[in-house]
Scaffold this active site. Structure first.
Site, PDB file in Angstrom:
ATOM      1  CB  SER A   1      -7.752 -16.301   3.177  1.00  0.00           C
ATOM      2  OG  SER A   1      -7.248 -15.021   2.576  1.00  0.00           O
TER       3      SER A   1
ATOM      4  CE1 TYR B   1     -10.725 -17.540  -1.278  1.00  0.00           C
ATOM      5  CE2 TYR B   1      -9.633 -15.348  -0.576  1.00  0.00           C
ATOM      6  CZ  TYR B   1      -9.629 -16.982  -0.784  1.00  0.00           C
ATOM      7  OH  TYR B   1      -8.676 -17.303  -0.271  1.00  0.00           O
TER       8      TYR B   1
ATOM      9  CE  LYS C   1     -10.573 -19.841   1.454  1.00  0.00           C
ATOM     10  NZ  LYS C   1     -10.306 -21.051   1.595  1.00  0.00           N
TER      11      LYS C   1
END
Length: 332
Positions: A124, A150, A154
């Site tokens: 991302s 989150y 990643k």
């Protein structure tokens, strides 16, 4: 190639599976269905004429992963499986670190223990944090000021992949950093239909259009942008899926990193207006306070993907709106 797609019934995963099968690859899907529906498998079958083998399994289940990998030799794993709700990750960080990071470590162990050395990872643009610029290239630093657990998961997974590549010369990891996927398959058979309350802009607009939500909340209209709302790089999910196909055709040992975006920015209010124009429906909204960590503007510089993979976006925001509306009609 024989490919295992984790999270293959999800929004991006299902579209990628369709592209892979259509290109002649043999695909198997692993998904725990926590944010998708098993009916997606029927849609994939209708679109491709192929019913891929499906494992209802969780990447936290080490024994199950060992069983799956010991029974089949894969050429490549395309790894989508992971939790992705930014706000939920702030509220439940351990859940995200466990699922996304530990789950990926389990997957990598199962791969390496059976001689599978190729992975394409769904990353991302959040790994860039706040780089101080609006146009993102792959050589920007990562891991700084990432606003959510989150995004940090990643980044951590990217670092794990780099470390494995340093220790194993035969290991190949292609890291694809997504911007903001929208749209649906033009057939209307598959699209974005998350379980529970959605986190992203388009599925919320969809639910307002369907009457499930009374209005859309827009987080701030006082940013230094053309209309005061945040600007993001929205990419049609079919273009994004084709980016994985392009990456598959250019696998090489070591780490390869690509931004997958359109290179263009669209504001929240522009997205609302585009949906209203395409659907003929008014989307009521209210302006509320800014969210912590939201940047005013960001978009990809996708030139590296074009130069090395021969990939670029072909579909527009208008295409995404048309296909989203087709999908909504199919759901109705």
């Amino acid at each position: 190639m024989k490919i295992l797609v984790t999270g293959g019934t999800g929004f991006i995963g299902s579209h990628t599976v369709v592209e892979l099968i259509s290109a002649g690859h043999e695909v198997e899907i692993l998904d725990n269905l926590s944010n998708s529906k098993e009916s997606v498998l029927d849609a994939i079958s209708k679109l491709t004429g192929v019913s891929p083998k499906f494992y209802k399994a969780d990447i936290l289940d080490r024994a199950r992963l060992t069983e799956i990998f010991s029974g089949t030799k894969y050429d490549v794993v395309i790894h989508f499986a992971g939790l992705k709700a930014v706000a939920e990750s702030v509220e439940q960080p351990l859940k995200y670190y466990e699922n996304n990071v530990e789950g990926t470590i389990n997957l990598l162990n199962a791969m390496l223990n059976t001689g599978v050395n190729n992975i394409i990872f769904s990353s991302s643009a959040t790994v860039y944090g706040d780089p101080g610029v609006t146009a993102y290239t792959e050589d920007l630093p990562t891991g700084r000021n990432i606003p959510s657990p989150y995004g940090k998961t990643k980044y951590m997974i990217e670092e794990i992949l780099k470390d494995i590549a340093m220790s194993k010369p035969e290991f190949s990891a292609t890291i694809l950093r997504y911007f903001n996927p929208v749209g649906a398959h033009p057939s209307g058979f598959i699209g974005e239909d998350p379980n529970g309350r959605p986190n992203n802009l388009m599925p919320i607009i969809m639910k307002v259009a369907q009457g499930e939500y009374p209005e859309l909340s827009i987080y701030g209209d006082d940013y230094p942008t053309s209309d005061g709302t945040c600007i993001r790089d929205y990419i049609h999910v079919v273009d994004l899926a084709k980016g994985h196909l392009a990456a598959l055709q250019h696998i090489k040992p070591g780490i390869s990193v690509y931004n997958l975006g359109s290179g263009k920015g669209t504001s929240v209010l522009e997205m609302v207006a585009a949906f209203e124009k395409a659907s003929g429906k008014k989307i009521p909204y209210k302006i509320v306070g800014r969210r912590t960590g939201d940047l005013p503007e960001m978009h990809a510089i996708p030139e590296k993907a074009f130069r090395e993979l021969g990939w670029k976006t072909e579909l527009t925001i208008d295409d995404a709106m048309r296909d989203t509306i087709n999908y909504l009609r199919a759901l109705a």
